[in-house]
Scaffold this motif. Structure first.
Motif, PDB file in Angstrom:
ATOM      1  N   ALA A   1     -37.995  32.671 -28.908  1.00  0.00           N
ATOM      2  CA  ALA A   1     -37.921  32.652 -27.398  1.00  0.00           C
ATOM      3  C   ALA A   1     -37.000  31.747 -26.871  1.00  0.00           C
ATOM      4  N   ILE A   2     -36.307  32.409 -25.910  1.00  0.00           N
ATOM      5  CA  ILE A   2     -35.382  31.543 -25.019  1.00  0.00           C
ATOM      6  C   ILE A   2     -35.559  31.799 -23.635  1.00  0.00           C
ATOM      7  N   ARG A   3     -34.727  31.166 -22.648  1.00  0.00           N
ATOM      8  CA  ARG A   3     -34.762  31.562 -21.254  1.00  0.00           C
ATOM      9  C   ARG A   3     -33.245  32.130 -20.801  1.00  0.00           C
ATOM     10  N   ALA A   4     -33.558  33.107 -19.895  1.00  0.00           N
ATOM     11  CA  ALA A   4     -32.212  33.264 -19.362  1.00  0.00           C
ATOM     12  C   ALA A   4     -31.723  32.258 -18.609  1.00  0.00           C
ATOM     13  N   ASP A   5     -31.027  31.152 -19.153  1.00  0.00           N
ATOM     14  CA  ASP A   5     -30.623  30.073 -18.183  1.00  0.00           C
ATOM     15  C   ASP A   5     -28.963  29.707 -18.591  1.00  0.00           C
ATOM     16  N   ASP A   6     -28.418  30.772 -18.990  1.00  0.00           N
ATOM     17  CA  ASP A   6     -26.806  30.760 -19.086  1.00  0.00           C
ATOM     18  C   ASP A   6     -26.306  32.186 -19.080  1.00  0.00           C
ATOM     19  N   LEU A   7     -24.842  32.174 -18.979  1.00  0.00           N
ATOM     20  CA  LEU A   7     -24.381  33.560 -18.977  1.00  0.00           C
ATOM     21  C   LEU A   7     -24.605  34.533 -19.867  1.00  0.00           C
ATOM     22  N   GLY A   8     -24.423  33.678 -21.376  1.00  0.00           N
ATOM     23  CA  GLY A   8     -24.771  34.640 -22.565  1.00  0.00           C
ATOM     24  C   GLY A   8     -25.843  35.275 -22.493  1.00  0.00           C
ATOM     25  N   ARG A   9     -27.164  34.414 -22.198  1.00  0.00           N
ATOM     26  CA  ARG A   9     -28.311  34.955 -22.438  1.00  0.00           C
ATOM     27  C   ARG A   9     -28.765  36.120 -21.095  1.00  0.00           C
ATOM     28  N   TRP A  10     -27.952  35.702 -20.188  1.00  0.00           N
ATOM     29  CA  TRP A  10     -28.092  36.653 -19.111  1.00  0.00           C
ATOM     30  C   TRP A  10     -27.393  38.164 -19.541  1.00  0.00           C
ATOM     31  N   LEU A  11     -26.485  37.996 -20.257  1.00  0.00           N
ATOM     32  CA  LEU A  11     -25.720  39.170 -20.834  1.00  0.00           C
ATOM     33  C   LEU A  11     -26.577  39.823 -21.755  1.00  0.00           C
TER      34      LEU A  11
END
Length: 559
Positions: A176-186
């Motif tokens: 589990a992670i959070r969309a908190d940087d560009l890579g995770r948003w991608l």
């Protein structure tokens, strides 16, 4: 490199069977086509739950087979869909479709049991290839190309996000992670493409109805639900998913109400029902995540059943437009019963699987004190009865229609529909049987008199609305305008304008395109030469340039 190969993966059984299937003929081919999904489903339950096998690959600890409870839930649903789909399509003469369908189903199982990001991506791309081949095998190259380009885009986004995640955290764990940087948003964006989220939702209704009568059954089961599983694993509690899910639920309802073609209507409905799952994942509680998984399980069953009924109608009559169908209930009684069971389950009618899974989602929203979301999804759920529980059965089955010649339905198709229909009703009548698979729902009030009465009141209200709006809900032949207009029709219209206004420049435009492709070829050769000598580059740098080259190629190829 490895200490042991460990237990056999359900994914490998299906993929290997799919690759080897064209080498066999006749009854042996059919036997393999049926046996492989059964073997894979058995393996889903024979694999012991616990830490998976760790494989060292280029210094990365990969876990290609990680059986856990969530893998078993989705693996079971994918397995049942593959078994039923194979039984339904065993008379399909197109061996290319059968082979691609098994590879496709195997990739979905691979995603279900993946324990790391690299394995996930490998099976993600195999799934895209398999599903594209299922569409192409029906002879619709343009729809297959549009589908492939959308999923190449999603794959590039996911690859870029995974690469950035590995470069940033140094971990390939599926956690589990959070969309908190560009890579995770991608990464999130790439997954949402496969889920059918806006603004690219239209690919589902564009591509799925272009497959054959049997291919659409497989397509309805795997891609979007595999994306749901990955979102459960990677982004539980991500607030953005609530808004994406709500938009999908509304979108699916509106476009399904407008649609004339049965399979396109059901495809829009896929987007809407996946929206329910995304809302639950966005809530992120244990009950909400379990409810999302349960709804995915139920949705795989009832949507496959609905696509089977639609495929049987298509094969028997050569037609799927509601505006010209009618009176099929007497000519096709078992298909009509299957359509009604699937439609009532999607509409959350009591004693069906959909009633159980949607009750769990609404209970999770109530537990999370998300009152406005509870009201919104309750209304949308009741509204689904309008298009699939009333409009679809009335105009296809019960409305008096002109007598038409109806071909006989194969026994295998009837058996597959009976299998799924019985499963849906069994889950609806005995929801406690699922407590072993999804123990979080054990305390959800499903079969209580007040809950059943409330749901029946909602369905009666929706029926009254259907009667009142009957003239507006009558299907009309025509084209439903969607956002896919921008990549299907706009380029054609732009080409016409270009041809009229800039005819003298057409030769130069062709020369420019040739220059672009020539330059791209030269750049590609040089880039490959550079990459081949990039032994000392960081992994992130190599992945970045490989992704950039792939994205540029897709852009130029689409010109």
């Amino acid at each position: 490199m490895t200490e042991t190969f460990g237990p056999l993966s359900p994914a490998l059984v299906l993929i290997l069977a799919g690759v080897l299937l064209p080498l066999f003929k006749g009854r042996l081919r059919d036997a393999i086509f049926l046996a492989a999904p059964l073997a894979a489903l058995a393996l889903v339950w024979l694999l012991p739950l616990g830490p998976g096998l760790v494989v060292d690959w280029l210094g990365l600890p990969l876990m290609p087979l990680a059986p856990d409870r969530m893998a078993r839930i989705f693996g079971t649903a994918f397995g049942i869909a593959a078994v039923a789909g194979a039984l339904y399509g065993v008379t399909q003469p197109n061996v290319a479709e059968k082979s691609a369908a098994l590879v496709y189903a195997g990739a979905a199982q691979g995603i279900a049991f993946a324990g790391d990001l690299v394995t996930l991506f490998v099976f993600w791309e195999i799934m895209a290839i398999g599903s594209t081949l299922v569409i192409w095998s029906n002879g619709n190259a343009r729809a297959g190309l549009r589908y492939a380009l959308i999923h190449v885009l999603g794959g590039v986004l996911l690859f870029a996000g995974i690469t950035a995640e590995i470069a940033t955290s140094g971990s390939v764990a599926l956690q589990a992670i959070r969309a908190d940087d560009l890579g995770r948003w991608l990464m999130l964006a790439g997954i949402l493409v496969n889920a059918g989220a806006p603004p690219l939702s239209a690919w589902v209704a564009d591509a799925y109805p272009k497959a054959s009568w049997s291919g659409t059954v497989f397509l309805s089961a795997f891609t979007t639900k595999a994306a749901v599983l990955v979102l459960i694993r990677l982004f539980p509690g991500e607030p953005a998913l609530v808004w994406f899910g709500l938009a999908m639920a509304v979108y699916g309802l509106v476009y399904a109400l407008l649609e004339d073609d049965i399979r396109e209507l059901l495809s829009y409905s896929i987007v809407g029902q996946v929206g329910f799952m995304l809302v639950a994942i966005g809530i992120g509680s244990e009950l909400a995540l379990a409810a999302a998984a349960l709804h995915a399980f139920a949705h795989i069953l009832y949507k496959a059943l609905l696509m089977m009924a639609a495929g049987a109608i298509l094969r028997a009559t050569g037609e799927t437009r509601l505006s010209v169908l009618g009176g099929l209930a007497r000519a096709m009684p078992l298909t009509s019963a299957a359509l009604l069971v699937g439609a009532f389950s999607l509409s959350a009618v009591p004693l069906t699987a959909g009633f159980v899974s949607k009750s769990a989602i609404l209970a999770a929203l109530a537990e999370g004190q998300a009152g406005w979301l509870w009201f919104a999804l309750t209304a949308i759920s009741a509204g689904s009865l309008l298009y699939v529980g009333l409009k679809l059965p009335w105009f296809a089955l019960f409305r008096p229609g002109k007598p038409r010649e109806v071909a006989a339905t194969a026994w295998s198709m009837k058996a597959a529909m009976a299998l799924l229909g019985g499963s849906i009703l069994a889950i609806g009548c005995f929801p406690s049987a699922l407590a072993g698979l999804v123990p979080e729902i054990a305390d959800v009030a499903v079969m209580t008199p007040d809950h059943i009465l409330f749901q029946l009141q909602l369905l009666i209200a929706a029926s009254c609305i259907f009667v009142g709006l009957f003239p507006l809900l009558q299907p009309k032949a025509g084209f439903t305008l969607d956002v896919d207009w921008f990549w299907r029709e706009l380029p054609r219209k732009a080409a016409v304008v270009w041809g009229l206004a800039f005819r003298p420049l057409q030769g130069k435009a062709a020369d420019l395109r040739g220059i672009l492709h020539g330059s791209w070829r030269e750049v590609s050769i040089r880039a490959v030469a550079q990459l081949s000598g990039a032994a000392n580059w960081r992994t992130g740098r190599i992945a970045f340039w490989a992704t950039a080259l792939l994205a540029t190629y897709v852009l130029i190829a689409a010109l």
